[in-house]
Design a protein around this motif. Structure first.
Motif, PDB file in Angstrom:
ATOM      1  N   ASN A  11      15.124  -4.568  14.911  1.00 37.11           N
ATOM      2  CA  ASN A  11      15.291  -3.608  13.829  1.00 37.11           C
ATOM      3  C   ASN A  11      13.932  -3.379  13.167  1.00 37.11           C
ATOM      4  O   ASN A  11      13.441  -4.225  12.420  1.00 37.11           O
ATOM      5  CB  ASN A  11      16.330  -4.150  12.841  1.00 37.11           C
ATOM      6  CG  ASN A  11      16.604  -3.222  11.685  1.00 37.11           C
ATOM      7  OD1 ASN A  11      15.782  -2.384  11.326  1.00 37.11           O
ATOM      8  ND2 ASN A  11      17.763  -3.392  11.079  1.00 37.11           N
ATOM      9  N   LYS A  12      13.311  -2.222  13.441  1.00 37.37           N
ATOM     10  CA  LYS A  12      11.977  -1.942  12.899  1.00 37.37           C
ATOM     11  C   LYS A  12      11.961  -1.938  11.377  1.00 37.37           C
ATOM     12  O   LYS A  12      10.984  -2.359  10.756  1.00 37.37           O
ATOM     13  CB  LYS A  12      11.464  -0.604  13.432  1.00 37.37           C
ATOM     14  CG  LYS A  12      11.135  -0.628  14.896  1.00 37.37           C
ATOM     15  CD  LYS A  12      10.653   0.722  15.374  1.00 37.37           C
ATOM     16  CE  LYS A  12      10.394   0.672  16.864  1.00 37.37           C
ATOM     17  NZ  LYS A  12      10.001   1.962  17.403  1.00 37.37           N
ATOM     18  N   VAL A  13      13.032  -1.459  10.778  1.00 35.28           N
ATOM     19  CA  VAL A  13      13.109  -1.436   9.311  1.00 35.28           C
ATOM     20  C   VAL A  13      13.139  -2.864   8.782  1.00 35.28           C
ATOM     21  O   VAL A  13      12.433  -3.194   7.829  1.00 35.28           O
ATOM     22  CB  VAL A  13      14.342  -0.634   8.824  1.00 35.28           C
ATOM     23  CG1 VAL A  13      14.505  -0.764   7.317  1.00 35.28           C
ATOM     24  CG2 VAL A  13      14.212   0.832   9.232  1.00 35.28           C
ATOM     25  N   PHE A  14      13.926  -3.717   9.408  1.00 34.09           N
ATOM     26  CA  PHE A  14      14.003  -5.106   8.950  1.00 34.09           C
ATOM     27  C   PHE A  14      12.658  -5.812   9.123  1.00 34.09           C
ATOM     28  O   PHE A  14      12.247  -6.594   8.273  1.00 34.09           O
ATOM     29  CB  PHE A  14      15.111  -5.877   9.682  1.00 34.09           C
ATOM     30  CG  PHE A  14      15.313  -7.250   9.134  1.00 34.09           C
ATOM     31  CD1 PHE A  14      15.983  -7.446   7.938  1.00 34.09           C
ATOM     32  CD2 PHE A  14      14.804  -8.353   9.794  1.00 34.09           C
ATOM     33  CE1 PHE A  14      16.157  -8.714   7.409  1.00 34.09           C
ATOM     34  CE2 PHE A  14      14.961  -9.632   9.276  1.00 34.09           C
ATOM     35  CZ  PHE A  14      15.646  -9.809   8.081  1.00 34.09           C
ATOM     36  N   LEU A  15      11.963  -5.527  10.218  1.00 38.96           N
ATOM     37  CA  LEU A  15      10.644  -6.130  10.431  1.00 38.96           C
ATOM     38  C   LEU A  15       9.653  -5.672   9.359  1.00 38.96           C
ATOM     39  O   LEU A  15       8.864  -6.468   8.844  1.00 38.96           O
ATOM     40  CB  LEU A  15      10.113  -5.797  11.821  1.00 38.96           C
ATOM     41  CG  LEU A  15      10.843  -6.472  12.975  1.00 38.96           C
ATOM     42  CD1 LEU A  15      10.339  -5.953  14.316  1.00 38.96           C
ATOM     43  CD2 LEU A  15      10.695  -7.979  12.893  1.00 38.96           C
ATOM     44  N   ALA A 100      11.830   4.016   5.008  1.00 34.61           N
ATOM     45  CA  ALA A 100      12.008   2.628   4.567  1.00 34.61           C
ATOM     46  C   ALA A 100      10.649   1.973   4.312  1.00 34.61           C
ATOM     47  O   ALA A 100      10.454   1.312   3.284  1.00 34.61           O
ATOM     48  CB  ALA A 100      12.792   1.835   5.614  1.00 34.61           C
ATOM     49  N   ARG A 101       9.716   2.184   5.223  1.00 31.12           N
ATOM     50  CA  ARG A 101       8.377   1.601   5.061  1.00 31.12           C
ATOM     51  C   ARG A 101       7.725   2.106   3.778  1.00 31.12           C
ATOM     52  O   ARG A 101       7.078   1.343   3.060  1.00 31.12           O
ATOM     53  CB  ARG A 101       7.514   1.914   6.284  1.00 31.12           C
ATOM     54  CG  ARG A 101       6.205   1.149   6.280  1.00 31.12           C
ATOM     55  CD  ARG A 101       5.410   1.338   7.578  1.00 31.12           C
ATOM     56  NE  ARG A 101       6.159   0.861   8.732  1.00 31.12           N
ATOM     57  CZ  ARG A 101       6.531   1.645   9.753  1.00 31.12           C
ATOM     58  NH1 ARG A 101       6.229   2.920   9.769  1.00 31.12           N
ATOM     59  NH2 ARG A 101       7.185   1.122  10.763  1.00 31.12           N
ATOM     60  N   ILE A 102       7.914   3.369   3.463  1.00 28.03           N
ATOM     61  CA  ILE A 102       7.365   3.933   2.223  1.00 28.03           C
ATOM     62  C   ILE A 102       8.002   3.248   1.015  1.00 28.03           C
ATOM     63  O   ILE A 102       7.306   2.901   0.052  1.00 28.03           O
ATOM     64  CB  ILE A 102       7.553   5.467   2.186  1.00 28.03           C
ATOM     65  CG1 ILE A 102       6.646   6.126   3.226  1.00 28.03           C
ATOM     66  CG2 ILE A 102       7.282   6.016   0.786  1.00 28.03           C
ATOM     67  CD1 ILE A 102       6.944   7.590   3.491  1.00 28.03           C
ATOM     68  N   HIS A 103       9.322   3.021   1.056  1.00 25.66           N
ATOM     69  CA  HIS A 103      10.007   2.295  -0.026  1.00 25.66           C
ATOM     70  C   HIS A 103       9.375   0.919  -0.227  1.00 25.66           C
ATOM     71  O   HIS A 103       9.038   0.540  -1.343  1.00 25.66           O
ATOM     72  CB  HIS A 103      11.496   2.105   0.309  1.00 25.66           C
ATOM     73  CG  HIS A 103      12.364   3.269  -0.012  1.00 25.66           C
ATOM     74  ND1 HIS A 103      12.338   4.429   0.704  1.00 25.66           N
ATOM     75  CD2 HIS A 103      13.301   3.438  -0.974  1.00 25.66           C
ATOM     76  CE1 HIS A 103      13.224   5.271   0.210  1.00 25.66           C
ATOM     77  NE2 HIS A 103      13.822   4.691  -0.823  1.00 25.66           N
ATOM     78  N   PHE A 104       9.235   0.182   0.873  1.00 17.71           N
ATOM     79  CA  PHE A 104       8.727  -1.192   0.793  1.00 17.71           C
ATOM     80  C   PHE A 104       7.260  -1.220   0.342  1.00 17.71           C
ATOM     81  O   PHE A 104       6.870  -2.061  -0.471  1.00 17.71           O
ATOM     82  CB  PHE A 104       8.871  -1.903   2.144  1.00 17.71           C
ATOM     83  CG  PHE A 104      10.281  -1.904   2.692  1.00 17.71           C
ATOM     84  CD1 PHE A 104      11.395  -1.914   1.859  1.00 17.71           C
ATOM     85  CD2 PHE A 104      10.498  -1.892   4.064  1.00 17.71           C
ATOM     86  CE1 PHE A 104      12.695  -1.911   2.372  1.00 17.71           C
ATOM     87  CE2 PHE A 104      11.785  -1.904   4.588  1.00 17.71           C
ATOM     88  CZ  PHE A 104      12.885  -1.913   3.740  1.00 17.71           C
ATOM     89  N   LEU A 105       6.465  -0.297   0.867  1.00 16.46           N
ATOM     90  CA  LEU A 105       5.043  -0.230   0.518  1.00 16.46           C
ATOM     91  C   LEU A 105       4.858   0.083  -0.973  1.00 16.46           C
ATOM     92  O   LEU A 105       4.065  -0.569  -1.655  1.00 16.46           O
ATOM     93  CB  LEU A 105       4.330   0.816   1.376  1.00 16.46           C
ATOM     94  CG  LEU A 105       2.866   1.095   1.010  1.00 16.46           C
ATOM     95  CD1 LEU A 105       2.007  -0.136   1.265  1.00 16.46           C
ATOM     96  CD2 LEU A 105       2.347   2.290   1.783  1.00 16.46           C
ATOM     97  N   ILE A 106       5.582   1.064  -1.464  1.00 12.59           N
ATOM     98  CA  ILE A 106       5.458   1.432  -2.887  1.00 12.59           C
ATOM     99  C   ILE A 106       5.825   0.253  -3.775  1.00 12.59           C
ATOM    100  O   ILE A 106       5.121  -0.050  -4.746  1.00 12.59           O
ATOM    101  CB  ILE A 106       6.322   2.671  -3.218  1.00 12.59           C
ATOM    102  CG1 ILE A 106       5.712   3.912  -2.576  1.00 12.59           C
ATOM    103  CG2 ILE A 106       6.467   2.859  -4.727  1.00 12.59           C
ATOM    104  CD1 ILE A 106       6.594   5.151  -2.665  1.00 12.59           C
ATOM    105  N   PHE A 107       6.912  -0.430  -3.443  1.00  9.09           N
ATOM    106  CA  PHE A 107       7.312  -1.575  -4.263  1.00  9.09           C
ATOM    107  C   PHE A 107       6.236  -2.659  -4.220  1.00  9.09           C
ATOM    108  O   PHE A 107       5.831  -3.187  -5.260  1.00  9.09           O
ATOM    109  CB  PHE A 107       8.657  -2.156  -3.803  1.00  9.09           C
ATOM    110  CG  PHE A 107       9.113  -3.290  -4.671  1.00  9.09           C
ATOM    111  CD1 PHE A 107       9.714  -3.052  -5.886  1.00  9.09           C
ATOM    112  CD2 PHE A 107       8.896  -4.605  -4.283  1.00  9.09           C
ATOM    113  CE1 PHE A 107      10.105  -4.098  -6.715  1.00  9.09           C
ATOM    114  CE2 PHE A 107       9.284  -5.662  -5.093  1.00  9.09           C
ATOM    115  CZ  PHE A 107       9.887  -5.402  -6.317  1.00  9.09           C
ATOM    116  N   CYS A 108       5.763  -2.972  -3.030  1.00 11.33           N
ATOM    117  CA  CYS A 108       4.774  -4.039  -2.863  1.00 11.33           C
ATOM    118  C   CYS A 108       3.478  -3.717  -3.614  1.00 11.33           C
ATOM    119  O   CYS A 108       2.969  -4.553  -4.370  1.00 11.33           O
ATOM    120  CB  CYS A 108       4.507  -4.254  -1.367  1.00 11.33           C
ATOM    121  SG  CYS A 108       3.461  -5.673  -1.009  1.00 11.33           S
TER     122      CYS A 108
END
Length: 153
Positions: A11-15, A100-108
């Motif tokens: 799962n690329k999103v999970f990774l 999803a990556r954009i969500h995670f990146l912005i939060f981080c």
């Protein structure tokens, strides 16, 4: 016989979630280490046994710089732990890997800037803007989780 990776590792999103979550956990460890270093430098220990080992009971006291580090760490726990839950569930919803990556990146990035602003006492509203920006992907993920699960309530 070839070793097969677990389903979650496909799962690329999970990774991506795992990568950013690990960065955030490491950041929390760094804040904890900084807190310990500030305690040592300022001789402001929370426990009598630590104070006794480092100069005497008079050093069992509070210090504004140590308190600032503790507040930054507490703020991380109040925000990163919910992100870990939301991001893990969101990863199961099969969202677009790029979104999803954009969500995670912005939060981080928001949380890293928040911590830097907190510890370095940067001028307002740097910290509150970083906090607010980091909340946006969390609200987005929460809303998407609720929309996906509403039929099952």
């Amino acid at each position: 016989r070839a070793v097969r990776s677990p389903k979650m590792m496909e799962n690329k999103v999970f990774l991506s979630f795992t990568f950013y979550s690990t960065i955030l956990i490491l950041k929390m460890y760094v804040v904890a280490i900084i807190t310990g270093q500030v305690r040592l430098r300022k001789k402001a220990f929370a426990n009598p046994e630590d104070a006794l080992r480092n100069g005497g009971l008079q050093f069992c006291r509070e210090d504004p710089d140590v308190e600032r580090c503790l507040r930054a760490h507490r703020n991380d726990m109040e925000n990163i732990f919910p992100f870990l839950f939301l991001g893990a569930i969101y990863s199961l919803l099969d969202p677009s890997p790029t979104v999803a990556r954009i969500h995670f990146l912005i939060f981080c990035v928001g949380r890293i800037i928040h911590t830097i602003a907190y510890l370095l006492q940067l001028r307002a509203p740097t910290r509150s803007v970083a906090y607010s920006v980091a909340q946006l992907p969390c609200f987005s993920m929460a809303l998407q989780i609720l929309l996906a699960t509403t039929p099952y309530w």
